[in-house]
Design a protein around this motif. Sequence first.
Motif: not given
Length: 472
Positions: A330-346
């Motif tokens: 579950d921690g991994l999923g949260g990390q992935l969502l944050f990184s994805y949002l960050h790298k797509h400027d959201a």
Amino acid sequence: MADILSSRTAPAHGISGEDVIGHPVWTELKEAVETVRPWQLKDGSIDFEAEDAPSRTDAAQAVDRVAAAVDRLTALLPHDAAYHHALAADLRRWADEGFGVPDFLDSLLAFRPAADRTDGRRHVVVFPMYTQNGNPDRNLEAVALRVMWPEWIAELERTRYDNPQFVPIVFEDFTPGYDTDSAVLFPETVAVRKPPASWSWGAIFCDREAARFRVVTEAAVDILGLDLPPEAARLVSDQALAQQTYMLWDMIHDRTHSHGDLPFDPFMIKQRAPFWMYGLEELRCDLTSFRAAVELQAEGHPMGLGVQYAILFDRLFRFPVTGARVRNYDGLGGQLLFSYLHKHDAVRWTDNTLHIDWERAPQVTNQLCEEIETLYRDGIDRPKLVHWFAAYDLVASYLSPHPGSVWAKGPDALDLSLPPRKLVDDVLADEFPLSMFYEALSRKLRDTIASTKGITGSGAGFKFEIADTQQA
């Protein structure tokens, strides 16, 4: 967010929470259960040769008190009469057969809370069971709970998000196994002689999920300097609204495990797979819930926006920094969502302040959902190991693997003569470590997260209904 909820004292269908937990029989039941719990081993049995073990007579008397209290509860909870009868029989048989590994299959099959999800209906549950994210031992536990099933959620389940096994519940009271982080009541956790062919229900404590979300989000928002929209601020401040929000989120999430292009058993039961596979599955279900919430909001449904905020905040703030780093999917999923949002400027972390582009974030979140769905759809045509590597590549595109990872070096670094399940041994316990951002946030949220152990919601005895949206 407009005023979408009205609250009033709920009709209690003949019984209120206070009638149960304030009644002497509930006190007697809890005391008897808590007498038995310390005597039990990990598998639920009692070793009478152990130091400080009770006499067989004392154990039999304590279990008989539990059974007698259960018998008396039927007058308060007549809808559970069949379950109570089977439960008392299972308890007394356990004693008569010498307190070996418990077998409560008969009473488990008799307990069917999903068969009648009447809003406000109370149940008292007693089983030898472990609690997920809580007590790993199969101790005897007693839980007094209340079902949440207002008409608006019943209509959505009936017309759009069919999930006949889902039961949203709230705590009334509990024994020590639930004075933990556990927020589920699942039949799979109960000690039985053999699992049935299928389960008929699964229950989520929406009050604990909501209360934990509110406490951690409030702290994270303060630490990160995040400016919340008014609707999001209201969700974080309102336990009743948060419980309703989690009920909808959980209902859609739960059904998603068996919907979509699934290249494997949706719950991965009895499978051995790298933990990022479990992380992607849980994240897929959350992002599918998010997409459904976007659709509901576009249609004017008052709960759609709140579900989006809940998923974003819990996944971005609580999940990555909660629990140990050992296979924390579950921690991994949260990390992935944050990184994805960050790298797509959201999402931006600038000048020690977190900024979220509230218009772009839903678009980018749905985009990640589409990437995971494409992975699944393509996975149907792949061998298992090839699919695992494709999933690894997706995660590693946004999260840096541990420098010592064998998997990060690719297939040539692994002994591919071994079966896939053996290659799981080469996965590091923390294959994708926390970023510097989350390491810092983890230190600052550690005490807040610890404080939520055993937390429950407030407002027991109330019913919350969506008001007419044109008046809201």
